[in-house]
Design a protein around this motif. Structure first.
Motif, PDB file in Angstrom:
ATOM      1  N   SER A 148       0.843  -1.208   0.000  1.00 30.31           N
ATOM      2  CA  SER A 148       0.000   0.000   0.000  1.00 30.31           C
ATOM      3  C   SER A 148       0.870   1.247   0.000  1.00 30.31           C
ATOM      4  CB  SER A 148      -0.899   0.030   1.238  1.00 30.31           C
ATOM      5  OG  SER A 148      -1.702  -1.116   1.263  1.00 30.31           O
ATOM      6  N   GLN A 207      -7.242   0.579   0.168  1.00 29.61           N
ATOM      7  CA  GLN A 207      -7.487  -0.702   0.831  1.00 29.61           C
ATOM      8  C   GLN A 207      -8.628  -0.572   1.846  1.00 29.61           C
ATOM      9  OE1 GLN A 207      -3.980  -2.285   2.655  1.00 29.61           O
ATOM     10  NE2 GLN A 207      -4.761  -4.361   2.573  1.00 29.61           N
ATOM     11  N   ASP A 259      -6.010  -1.446  -4.612  1.00 26.23           N
ATOM     12  CA  ASP A 259      -5.245  -1.956  -3.476  1.00 26.23           C
ATOM     13  C   ASP A 259      -6.067  -3.025  -2.769  1.00 26.23           C
ATOM     14  OD1 ASP A 259      -3.679  -2.481  -1.332  1.00 26.23           O
ATOM     15  OD2 ASP A 259      -3.457  -0.398  -0.664  1.00 26.23           O
TER      16      ASP A 259
HETATM   17 MG   LIG Z   1      -1.949  -2.722   2.221  1.00 22.74          MG
END
Ligand SMILES: [Mg+2]
Ligand SMILES: Nc1ncnc2c1ncn2[C@@H]1O[C@H](COP(=O)(O)OP(=O)(O)OP(=O)(O)O)[C@@H](O)[C@H]1O
Length: 579
Positions: free
Chosen positions: A374, A415, A495
């Motif tokens: 990320s 995410q 993500d």
């Molecule tokens: Mg991540």
């Protein structure tokens, strides 16, 4: 700090100035009344002059009326000035917070920001209102009443001076002791709000783990500490009351005793003594008000500091002076990139990253949890700045772009993505506020969301609750993908965005991408090999370093981590099938 805060009252300058003027007038009128009363008693009642009583009585009524009007007006103006001040402060803080970068946000807790926007602003607002009303009124009243009593009887007025000195000492003692407690109180407020916020936003998790008891205890502790600090502060503040009483009664006793003697020796009239009593209350009440205002100011000083901190926090990501407002294509280059959240190079989360991605390529990223996947992609839309090295998009350093342009062209499904309360259509239009209904549907088809949306009774007008709590995890992810697609970006980053979507739908989404947006660079972070194996190239991240970069077949031959992950997943699947 004061200068900074005062700039937010500028709009209400008229109200802020009129308030003390009316307050002062009110105080003058109030202090004239006892004098008129003395005249009525001595010259009217004492001498049996009824006409004098009526005339001065009428004057007294008029003065009382003016005083009342001034009181009402000062109340009106002070309310308008102080609430306007609070409004401006909140607006300015909110505006500034919207400009914060991710790293600015990391610095403050959400709960802390909420306390600052609510409790702290209210404190400052109340203190400001007190100051413009009382801080003028009380000293004014004090001086005026002292002057009047000295005018009536200078000797007797010395009693007041004694009382002032006595109360002054007590006040000083209280002030110096109380301040540290209030400083603590606001820190505890943050803790309390943090506890409430965490619990309420995660109430479902709390229930799933049957942690209610624990959470109640945590809240109980936080509010208990707050209670204790408040009690300690208040315990000191209430010393004020008996000291005040003591001063008032001593003054009255002394005045009665000395005054009676003076009346007997004919150096003072009864009326004069009566008005002296009225001034006793005026003077001592002013003193008490001054002390209360001091407490408020001290309390709000801590709040004001916390507000100014938010106002002065500068976003550490600014658009450059002559920004570039066009992104040529979706090529991405990382040149010797090191990155650390704490900005110190010895604690790097990403180390020496060099990669070159061509425009239109599909790139998979794989790596264990915490391997900085990320973190790596957040540098592309400049959500964070690199600590050293550079990231280029379309051949130009991201720092040279206008931030809005860059983020429009680099669309990222985070995410931890969220939906907002509102209809599906409203949520999708975050991606592009001018998108037509056809465009919305097309994006949802690509993200494989159209089918389940059509099954909802209200279809695209279905209301999404706060945080998207009334759609499933996989449905939420697909809505977030559709929202990102609506930007029609040159680079699309997912993500871990299909983690809750079944493998078949996941494959359909990738197929749709290939067919409908072939020129967009696509970066797909995933835990499943199947999500990335048909990508043009795959990055293997390990502990913040690039461990491998190549096609599925190349990595299967050369990269140990990739082979390990592949085997565990494929074998796992085989085992499941053979069961
Ligand atoms: Mg991540
Ligand atoms: N906002 C932040 N402030 C400080 N450290 C952070 C922050 N976000 C992540 N980290 C740290 O950076 C490291 C890499 O985190 P990152 O989120 O990039 O991992 P990831 O590969 O995406 O993991 P996952 O697969 O679990 O999503 C971790 O050690 C994490 O603790």
């Amino acid at each position: 700090m004061i200068k900074k805060l005062v700039s937010y009252v500028a709009e209400f300058k008229k109200d802020a100035i009129l308030t003390p003027i009316f307050v002062a007038l009110e105080a003058v009128m109030e202090t004239i009344i006892p004098l008129l009363m003395a005249w009525i008693i001595d010259n009217g009642v004492g001498k049996g002059n009824m006409k004098y009583v009526c005339v001065v009585g009428a004057a007294m009524l008029a003065v009382a009326f003016i005083s009342l009007t001034c009181g009402v007006l000062s109340g009106k103006y002070s309310a308008s000035a102080s609430s306007g001040f609070a409004r401006n402060l909140r607006r300015a803080m909110y505006y500034n917070i919207q400009n914060y970068s991710f790293s600015n946000i990391d610095k403050y807790s959400t709960a802390g920001l909420i306390t600052r926007l609510t409790t702290d602003v209210t404190n400052v607002q109340n203190a400001f209102q007190m100051v413009i009303r009382m801080f003028v009124r009380a000293p004014f009243m004090l001086v005026f009443a002292m002057g009047m009593s000295f005018y009536i009887n200078a000797k007797l007025s010395l009693v007041f001076l004694g009382a002032i000195v006595f109360l002054g000492i007590i006040l000083y003692f209280i002030m110096t002791r109380v301040h540290p407690y209030f400083m603590q109180v606001f820190k505890k407020y943050d803790d309390l709000n943090a506890s409430v916020q965490e619990n309420l936003t995660a109430i479902r998790t709390v229930k799933a783990y049957v942690r209610e008891e624990h959470e109640i205890n945590k809240f109980y502790k936080a509010s208990e500490t707050l209670y204790k600090y408040f009690i300690r502060a208040e315990k000191l503040i209430i010393i004020n009351a008996p000291a005040m009483q003591f001063a008032v009664y001593t003054c009255i006793l002394l005045l009665s005793w000395l005054g009676a003697k003076m009346i007997v020796s004919k150096t003072m009239t009864t009326g004069e003594l009566m008005s002296m009593f009225a001034y006793t209350t005026n003077i001592l009440i002013s003193l008490m008000i001054i002390s209360m205002v001091f407490v408020m100011v001290i309390m709000s000083k801590a709040s004001a500091e916390r507000i100014v901190e938010v106002l002065e926090e500068k976003s550490d990501l600014q658009s450059p002076e002559n920004p570039i407002c066009e992104v040529k294509d979706g090529a991405i280059t990382f040149k010797n990139v090191n990155f650390s959240y704490s900005k110190s190079l010895d604690k790097c989360v990403l180390e020496d990253v060099n990669i070159k991605i061509n425009s239109g390529e599909t790139i998979g990223i794989i790596g264990g949890t915490g391997s900085a996947k990320s973190t790596l992609v957040q540098l592309i839309p400049r959500l964070y700045d690199t600590t050293s090295g550079s990231v280029e998009v379309g051949g130009i350093d991201v720092k040279n772009y206008d931030i809005e342009t860059l983020r429009d062209e680099v669309s990222m499904v985070l995410q931890k993505n969220v939906l907002f309360s509102g209809t599906i259509k409203e949520n999708l239009r975050w991606g592009n506020k001018n998108a037509s209904d056809e465009e919305l549907i097309a994006a949802c088809k690509q993200a494989q969301a159209d089918e389940f949306i059509e099954n909802f009774p209200d279809k695209y007008d279905t209301f999404i609750e706060q945080g998207g709590s009334n759609v499933s995890g996989g449905q939420k992810q697909r809505l977030c993908i559709a929202r990102a697609l609506l930007k029609k970006p040159k680079i699309l980053i997912l993500d871990d965005s299909t983690s809750a979507v079944d493998t078949k739908t996941d494959a359909l989404i990738r197929k749709a991408f290939k067919e409908t947006i072939p020129d967009t660079t696509k970066i797909i972070i995933a835990q499943r090999i199947s999500s990335v194996q048909d990508a043009d190239r795959i990055i293997v991240l390990n502990d913040g370093k690039i461990d491998g970069f190549g096609t599925h077949d190349e990595l299967l031959k050369s990269n140990n981590i990739y082979i390990e992950v592949y085997e565990s997943q494929v074998k796992g699947a085989d085992n499941n099938e053979s069961k």
